[in-house]
Design a protein around this motif. Structure first.
Motif, mmCIF file in Angstrom:
data_model
loop_
_atom_site.group_PDB
_atom_site.id
_atom_site.type_symbol
_atom_site.label_atom_id
_atom_site.label_comp_id
_atom_site.label_asym_id
_atom_site.label_seq_id
_atom_site.Cartn_x
_atom_site.Cartn_y
_atom_site.Cartn_z
ATOM 1 N N LEU A 76 -6.095 -9.146 21.408
ATOM 2 C CA LEU A 76 -5.193 -7.878 21.134
ATOM 3 C C LEU A 76 -3.797 -8.228 21.521
ATOM 4 C CD1 LEU A 76 -7.220 -4.901 22.593
ATOM 5 C CD2 LEU A 76 -6.428 -5.378 20.022
ATOM 6 N N PHE A 77 -3.723 -9.358 22.637
ATOM 7 C CA PHE A 77 -2.086 -9.431 23.072
ATOM 8 C C PHE A 77 -1.704 -10.221 22.198
ATOM 9 C CE2 PHE A 77 -4.225 -8.380 27.394
ATOM 10 C CZ PHE A 77 -3.515 -7.289 27.747
ATOM 11 N N ASP A 78 -2.256 -11.321 21.572
ATOM 12 C CA ASP A 78 -1.826 -12.269 20.672
ATOM 13 C C ASP A 78 -1.346 -11.390 19.503
ATOM 14 O OD1 ASP A 78 -1.596 -14.387 22.371
ATOM 15 O OD2 ASP A 78 -3.431 -15.273 21.792
ATOM 16 N N ALA A 79 -2.202 -10.906 18.784
ATOM 17 C CA ALA A 79 -2.133 -9.904 17.632
ATOM 18 C C ALA A 79 -1.016 -8.942 17.702
ATOM 19 C CB ALA A 79 -3.363 -9.330 17.435
ATOM 20 N N ASN A 80 -0.950 -8.131 18.822
ATOM 21 C CA ASN A 80 0.000 -7.428 19.006
ATOM 22 C C ASN A 80 1.513 -7.904 18.980
ATOM 23 O OD1 ASN A 80 -1.245 -4.936 18.917
ATOM 24 N ND2 ASN A 80 -1.495 -5.059 21.238
ATOM 25 N N ILE A 81 1.719 -9.070 19.554
ATOM 26 C CA ILE A 81 3.139 -9.694 19.390
ATOM 27 C C ILE A 81 3.463 -9.974 18.232
ATOM 28 C CG2 ILE A 81 4.226 -11.786 20.540
ATOM 29 C CD1 ILE A 81 2.742 -11.364 23.039
ATOM 30 N N VAL A 82 2.462 -10.740 17.588
ATOM 31 C CA VAL A 82 2.818 -11.123 16.129
ATOM 32 C C VAL A 82 3.294 -9.769 15.276
ATOM 33 C CG1 VAL A 82 2.126 -12.197 14.101
ATOM 34 C CG2 VAL A 82 1.458 -13.069 16.483
ATOM 35 N N ASN A 83 2.386 -8.890 15.501
ATOM 36 C CA ASN A 83 2.489 -7.640 14.642
ATOM 37 C C ASN A 83 3.741 -6.947 14.894
ATOM 38 O OD1 ASN A 83 0.240 -7.929 13.150
ATOM 39 N ND2 ASN A 83 -1.136 -6.820 14.698
ATOM 40 N N LEU A 84 4.294 -6.995 16.081
ATOM 41 C CA LEU A 84 5.349 -6.336 16.603
ATOM 42 C C LEU A 84 6.593 -7.132 16.073
ATOM 43 C CD1 LEU A 84 6.323 -3.745 18.278
ATOM 44 C CD2 LEU A 84 6.262 -5.461 20.388
ATOM 45 N N ALA A 85 6.374 -8.336 16.267
ATOM 46 C CA ALA A 85 7.644 -9.148 15.756
ATOM 47 C C ALA A 85 7.494 -8.901 14.125
ATOM 48 C CB ALA A 85 7.345 -10.694 15.830
ATOM 49 N N ILE A 86 6.787 -8.795 13.388
ATOM 50 C CA ILE A 86 6.486 -8.400 11.961
ATOM 51 C C ILE A 86 7.377 -7.236 11.744
ATOM 52 C CG2 ILE A 86 5.335 -8.318 10.082
ATOM 53 C CD1 ILE A 86 3.106 -10.307 11.131
ATOM 54 N N VAL A 87 7.030 -5.854 12.545
ATOM 55 C CA VAL A 87 7.340 -4.828 12.214
ATOM 56 C C VAL A 87 9.063 -4.628 12.798
ATOM 57 C CG1 VAL A 87 7.480 -2.599 13.197
ATOM 58 C CG2 VAL A 87 5.342 -3.596 12.681
ATOM 59 N N ILE A 88 9.390 -5.393 13.811
ATOM 60 C CA ILE A 88 10.839 -5.322 14.084
ATOM 61 C C ILE A 88 11.556 -6.046 13.008
ATOM 62 C CG2 ILE A 88 12.311 -6.314 15.884
ATOM 63 C CD1 ILE A 88 10.346 -5.639 17.805
ATOM 64 N N PHE A 89 11.175 -7.461 12.537
ATOM 65 C CA PHE A 89 11.794 -7.940 11.547
ATOM 66 C C PHE A 89 11.905 -7.322 10.291
ATOM 67 C CE2 PHE A 89 11.742 -10.817 7.907
ATOM 68 C CZ PHE A 89 13.128 -11.346 8.060
ATOM 69 N N GLY A 90 10.919 -6.515 10.105
ATOM 70 C CA GLY A 90 11.066 -5.772 8.910
ATOM 71 C C GLY A 90 11.908 -4.276 9.098
ATOM 72 N N LEU A 91 11.970 -3.918 9.995
ATOM 73 C CA LEU A 91 12.887 -2.819 10.518
ATOM 74 C C LEU A 91 14.239 -3.381 10.374
ATOM 75 C CD1 LEU A 91 10.929 -0.690 13.220
ATOM 76 C CD2 LEU A 91 11.576 -0.136 10.875
ATOM 77 N N TYR A 92 14.401 -4.452 10.976
ATOM 78 C CA TYR A 92 15.625 -5.119 11.084
ATOM 79 C C TYR A 92 16.376 -5.511 9.691
ATOM 80 C CZ TYR A 92 19.474 -8.280 12.264
ATOM 81 O OH TYR A 92 20.756 -8.816 12.404
ATOM 82 N N LYS A 93 15.210 -5.896 8.925
ATOM 83 C CA LYS A 93 15.960 -6.442 7.628
ATOM 84 C C LYS A 93 15.966 -5.107 6.546
ATOM 85 C CE LYS A 93 16.675 -9.582 4.583
ATOM 86 N NZ LYS A 93 17.648 -10.619 4.662
ATOM 87 N N PHE A 94 15.022 -4.402 6.613
ATOM 88 C CA PHE A 94 15.113 -3.271 5.454
ATOM 89 C C PHE A 94 15.616 -1.930 6.041
ATOM 90 C CE2 PHE A 94 11.554 -6.147 4.458
ATOM 91 C CZ PHE A 94 12.139 -6.537 3.456
ATOM 92 N N LEU A 95 15.602 -1.584 6.967
ATOM 93 C CA LEU A 95 15.928 -0.162 7.713
ATOM 94 C C LEU A 95 17.526 0.011 7.884
ATOM 95 C CD1 LEU A 95 14.683 2.473 8.572
ATOM 96 C CD2 LEU A 95 14.747 1.661 10.835
ATOM 97 N N PRO A 96 18.345 -1.063 8.057
ATOM 98 C CA PRO A 96 19.790 -0.747 8.312
ATOM 99 C C PRO A 96 20.303 -0.277 6.801
ATOM 100 C CG PRO A 96 19.363 -2.473 9.654
ATOM 101 C CD PRO A 96 17.941 -2.185 8.804
ATOM 102 N N PRO A 97 19.965 -0.850 6.020
ATOM 103 C CA PRO A 97 20.764 -0.356 4.572
ATOM 104 C C PRO A 97 20.394 1.054 4.229
ATOM 105 C CG PRO A 97 19.792 -2.576 4.288
ATOM 106 C CD PRO A 97 19.378 -2.064 5.640
ATOM 107 N N PHE A 98 19.147 1.335 4.314
ATOM 108 C CA PHE A 98 18.475 2.640 4.140
ATOM 109 C C PHE A 98 19.248 4.011 5.057
ATOM 110 C CE2 PHE A 98 15.427 5.912 4.642
ATOM 111 C CZ PHE A 98 15.134 6.542 3.387
ATOM 112 N N VAL A 99 18.819 3.639 6.188
ATOM 113 C CA VAL A 99 19.354 4.291 7.345
ATOM 114 C C VAL A 99 21.033 4.597 7.424
ATOM 115 C CG1 VAL A 99 19.593 4.903 9.826
ATOM 116 C CG2 VAL A 99 17.497 4.440 8.782
ATOM 117 N N GLY A 100 21.576 3.330 7.208
ATOM 118 C CA GLY A 100 22.863 3.302 7.005
ATOM 119 C C GLY A 100 23.591 3.946 5.907
ATOM 120 N N GLY A 101 23.021 3.970 4.920
ATOM 121 C CA GLY A 101 23.590 4.685 3.698
ATOM 122 C C GLY A 101 23.450 6.302 4.038
#
Length: 172
Positions: free
Chosen positions: A19-44
């Motif tokens: 669980l600990f290894d998987a959560n860190i990787v999953n969290l990193a993927i979610v944060i990267f996705g949010l960082y990459k795709f959310l600002p243009p959408f929310v920014g608009g």
């Protein structure tokens, strides 16, 4: 039983049950996705909202400016109306005073005219009464004279009275 392909411990791609290894990787993927795709959408969305708010603020400021100008104009009009009302009030007071004075003058003149008329009527009535009294006195004197004369007047005295009367008429 579970196939070893699903476990990452065997090597390769699979399901990691730590669980600990998987959560860190999953969290990193979610944060990267949010960082990459959310600002243009929310920014608009935020930019459109910011533009709408700024437009509303500008409109509100314009309405405030117009309302302030309208208020100043209304205050000026109100002051002018108060001044005009005060002027009308003063004019009315002056006019009322002039009407009152004119009415008093006409009343005094009417009273003088009535008094003159009453005096004239009184004088006329006094003259009429005096003339009537003179006529009545003359009539009574003539009646007394006519009743007393026939017994006291003889032919010589009557002739002398007639000649004296004619003489008086001739001199007049």
């Amino acid at each position: 039983m579970i196939s070893p392909l699903f476990f990452a411990s065997e090597g390769g791609f699979g399901l990691n049950l730590d669980l600990f290894d998987a959560n860190i990787v999953n969290l990193a993927i979610v944060i990267f996705g949010l960082y990459k795709f959310l600002p243009p959408f929310v920014g608009g969305i935020l930019e459109r909202r910011r533009v709408a708010i700024l437009a509303d603020l500008k409109d509100a400021e314009e309405r405030l400016l117009k309302a302030t100008e309208a208020l100043a104009h209304a205050k000026k009009d109100l002051a002018a109306a108060h001044q005009k009302a005060e002027q009308i009030r003063e004019d009315c007071k002056l006019r009322a005073e002039a009407i009152r004075l004119d009415s008093e003058k006409r009343t005094v003149e009417e009273m003088a005219r009535v008094k003159q008329g009453a005096t004239a009527d009184l004088n006329a009535e006094a003259s009429r009464a005096s003339a009537q009294l003179r006529r009545e006195a003359a009539r009574m004197a003539i009646e007394n004279a006519l009743s007393a004369l026939p017994g006291k007047l003889n032919a010589d005295a009557q002739a002398q009275l007639v000649s004296q009367s004619i003489k008086n008429l001739g001199e007049a």
